[in-house]
Motif scaffolding. Structure first.
Motif, PDB file in Angstrom:
ATOM      1  N   ARG A 101      28.803   9.060  29.315  1.00  0.00           N
ATOM      2  CA  ARG A 101      29.754   9.506  30.345  1.00  0.00           C
ATOM      3  C   ARG A 101      31.022   8.653  30.297  1.00  0.00           C
ATOM      4  N   GLU A 102      30.865   7.335  30.206  1.00  0.00           N
ATOM      5  CA  GLU A 102      32.037   6.450  30.154  1.00  0.00           C
ATOM      6  C   GLU A 102      32.904   6.764  28.939  1.00  0.00           C
ATOM      7  N   ARG A 103      32.257   7.012  27.799  1.00  0.00           N
ATOM      8  CA  ARG A 103      33.017   7.335  26.595  1.00  0.00           C
ATOM      9  C   ARG A 103      33.739   8.668  26.755  1.00  0.00           C
ATOM     10  N   ALA A 104      33.059   9.660  27.339  1.00  0.00           N
ATOM     11  CA  ALA A 104      33.683  10.966  27.576  1.00  0.00           C
ATOM     12  C   ALA A 104      34.871  10.819  28.526  1.00  0.00           C
ATOM     13  N   GLU A 105      34.723  10.013  29.559  1.00  0.00           N
ATOM     14  CA  GLU A 105      35.825   9.801  30.504  1.00  0.00           C
ATOM     15  C   GLU A 105      37.002   9.109  29.838  1.00  0.00           C
ATOM     16  N   GLU A 106      36.702   8.167  28.957  1.00  0.00           N
ATOM     17  CA  GLU A 106      37.755   7.457  28.222  1.00  0.00           C
ATOM     18  C   GLU A 106      38.535   8.432  27.329  1.00  0.00           C
ATOM     19  N   LYS A 107      37.795   9.244  26.572  1.00  0.00           N
ATOM     20  CA  LYS A 107      38.457  10.211  25.686  1.00  0.00           C
ATOM     21  C   LYS A 107      39.217  11.262  26.481  1.00  0.00           C
ATOM     22  N   ALA A 108      38.639  11.737  27.574  1.00  0.00           N
ATOM     23  CA  ALA A 108      39.309  12.745  28.407  1.00  0.00           C
ATOM     24  C   ALA A 108      40.587  12.168  28.992  1.00  0.00           C
ATOM     25  N   ALA A 109      40.546  10.914  29.431  1.00  0.00           N
ATOM     26  CA  ALA A 109      41.743  10.273  29.988  1.00  0.00           C
ATOM     27  C   ALA A 109      42.851  10.201  28.934  1.00  0.00           C
ATOM     28  N   GLN A 110      42.478   9.897  27.689  1.00  0.00           N
ATOM     29  CA  GLN A 110      43.462   9.856  26.604  1.00  0.00           C
ATOM     30  C   GLN A 110      44.058  11.246  26.357  1.00  0.00           C
ATOM     31  N   LEU A 126      52.671  18.442  35.385  1.00  0.00           N
ATOM     32  CA  LEU A 126      51.592  18.996  36.201  1.00  0.00           C
ATOM     33  C   LEU A 126      51.340  18.107  37.415  1.00  0.00           C
ATOM     34  N   LEU A 127      50.738  18.685  38.426  1.00  0.00           N
ATOM     35  CA  LEU A 127      50.354  17.912  39.602  1.00  0.00           C
ATOM     36  C   LEU A 127      49.213  16.979  39.236  1.00  0.00           C
ATOM     37  N   LYS A 128      49.123  15.856  39.949  1.00  0.00           N
ATOM     38  CA  LYS A 128      48.031  14.897  39.716  1.00  0.00           C
ATOM     39  C   LYS A 128      46.675  15.574  39.868  1.00  0.00           C
ATOM     40  N   SER A 129      46.555  16.453  40.857  1.00  0.00           N
ATOM     41  CA  SER A 129      45.278  17.139  41.091  1.00  0.00           C
ATOM     42  C   SER A 129      44.927  18.045  39.907  1.00  0.00           C
ATOM     43  N   ASP A 130      45.929  18.676  39.295  1.00  0.00           N
ATOM     44  CA  ASP A 130      45.681  19.522  38.129  1.00  0.00           C
ATOM     45  C   ASP A 130      45.226  18.670  36.938  1.00  0.00           C
ATOM     46  N   LEU A 131      45.864  17.514  36.785  1.00  0.00           N
ATOM     47  CA  LEU A 131      45.479  16.608  35.697  1.00  0.00           C
ATOM     48  C   LEU A 131      44.056  16.094  35.900  1.00  0.00           C
ATOM     49  N   GLU A 132      43.711  15.790  37.130  1.00  0.00           N
ATOM     50  CA  GLU A 132      42.362  15.308  37.441  1.00  0.00           C
ATOM     51  C   GLU A 132      41.329  16.416  37.194  1.00  0.00           C
ATOM     52  N   ASP A 133      41.651  17.642  37.573  1.00  0.00           N
ATOM     53  CA  ASP A 133      40.757  18.770  37.316  1.00  0.00           C
ATOM     54  C   ASP A 133      40.544  18.947  35.812  1.00  0.00           C
ATOM     55  N   ARG A 136      38.236  16.189  34.464  1.00  0.00           N
ATOM     56  CA  ARG A 136      36.830  16.486  34.789  1.00  0.00           C
ATOM     57  C   ARG A 136      36.281  17.598  33.899  1.00  0.00           C
ATOM     58  N   ARG A 137      37.091  18.624  33.658  1.00  0.00           N
ATOM     59  CA  ARG A 137      36.672  19.732  32.806  1.00  0.00           C
ATOM     60  C   ARG A 137      36.398  19.237  31.389  1.00  0.00           C
ATOM     61  N   LEU A 138      37.292  18.389  30.900  1.00  0.00           N
ATOM     62  CA  LEU A 138      37.112  17.847  29.552  1.00  0.00           C
ATOM     63  C   LEU A 138      35.848  16.992  29.463  1.00  0.00           C
ATOM     64  N   VAL A 139      35.598  16.171  30.456  1.00  0.00           N
ATOM     65  CA  VAL A 139      34.388  15.332  30.471  1.00  0.00           C
ATOM     66  C   VAL A 139      33.155  16.220  30.414  1.00  0.00           C
ATOM     67  N   ASP A 140      33.123  17.239  31.253  1.00  0.00           N
ATOM     68  CA  ASP A 140      31.965  18.147  31.276  1.00  0.00           C
ATOM     69  C   ASP A 140      31.789  18.849  29.933  1.00  0.00           C
ATOM     70  N   THR A 141      32.883  19.262  29.328  1.00  0.00           N
ATOM     71  CA  THR A 141      32.828  19.933  28.026  1.00  0.00           C
ATOM     72  C   THR A 141      32.299  18.977  26.958  1.00  0.00           C
ATOM     73  N   MET A 142      32.805  17.765  26.959  1.00  0.00           N
ATOM     74  CA  MET A 142      32.366  16.781  25.962  1.00  0.00           C
ATOM     75  C   MET A 142      30.889  16.441  26.127  1.00  0.00           C
ATOM     76  N   LEU A 143      30.451  16.296  27.362  1.00  0.00           N
ATOM     77  CA  LEU A 143      29.050  15.951  27.608  1.00  0.00           C
ATOM     78  C   LEU A 143      28.119  17.128  27.338  1.00  0.00           C
ATOM     79  N   GLY A 144      28.658  18.342  27.374  1.00  0.00           N
ATOM     80  CA  GLY A 144      27.853  19.534  27.107  1.00  0.00           C
ATOM     81  C   GLY A 144      27.723  19.848  25.629  1.00  0.00           C
ATOM     82  N   GLY A 145      28.526  19.199  24.830  1.00  0.00           N
ATOM     83  CA  GLY A 145      28.489  19.448  23.387  1.00  0.00           C
ATOM     84  C   GLY A 145      27.787  18.321  22.654  1.00  0.00           C
ATOM     85  N   SER A 146      28.057  18.255  21.371  1.00  0.00           N
ATOM     86  CA  SER A 146      27.452  17.222  20.535  1.00  0.00           C
ATOM     87  C   SER A 146      28.058  15.861  20.866  1.00  0.00           C
ATOM     88  N   PRO A 147      27.230  14.851  21.115  1.00  0.00           N
ATOM     89  CA  PRO A 147      27.773  13.523  21.422  1.00  0.00           C
ATOM     90  C   PRO A 147      28.496  12.885  20.232  1.00  0.00           C
TER      91      PRO A 147
END
Length: 154
Positions: A101-110, A126-133, A136-147
């Protein structure tokens, strides 16, 4: 191995690792080999005989253990000669899912930072809320795929 199998394997490994993570092993300053040998009252000559090695080799092995320059094979031989079992493990400092999760969050933040930068250059920030959404979407996608993709450096 598919994603479901990998997740199950990770959970099974986590169950095995959990008790090890709770151990607070502190290496003896002069190494495990020497500490156990001395606790058994075994001389270097006696250990060498049991290992089938030259007596001068034992202090060298003990020093190499402390410096990290010995091999697992040599340590296994010494352990067996002292009626011990060498225990070797990689013990993650955190649960495996947390590391992922931490790695996914790091990559998503980048990724989001690059997206935000590009959009600002095009005067389409974009709005901060859109960037945050999106993060989160990217983290979920990364964690749902191949690590494996998590460890690629872009």
């Amino acid at each position: 191995m598919n994603i479901k199998q990998a997740t199950l394997a990770r959970k099974q490994l986590e169950r095995r690792l959990d008790p090890l993570r709770k151990l607070e092993l502190i290496n003896p300053p002069r190494g495990w080999m020497k500490a156990v040998r001395e606790a058994l009252g075994m001389s270097t000559r006696q250990l060498a005989a049991r290992m089938g090695a030259a007596p001068s080799r034992i202090p060298a092995i003990e020093k190499a253990e402390v410096s990290g320059a010995t091999t697992l094979r040599t340590l296994r031989q010494a352990a067996a000669a002292m009626n011990c079992t060498l225990v070797y493990a990689f013990v993650p400092v955190k649960p495996l899912d947390e590391i992922l999760r931490e790695r996914a969050e790091e990559k998503a933040a980048q990724d989001v930072a690059r997206l935000d930068h590009t959009m600002r250059l095009e005067n389409q920030s974009l709005l901060k809320s859109d960037l945050e959404d999106e993060r989160r979407r990217l983290v979920d996608t990364m964690l749902g795929g191949s690590p494996r993709r998590l460890w690629e450096d872009d």
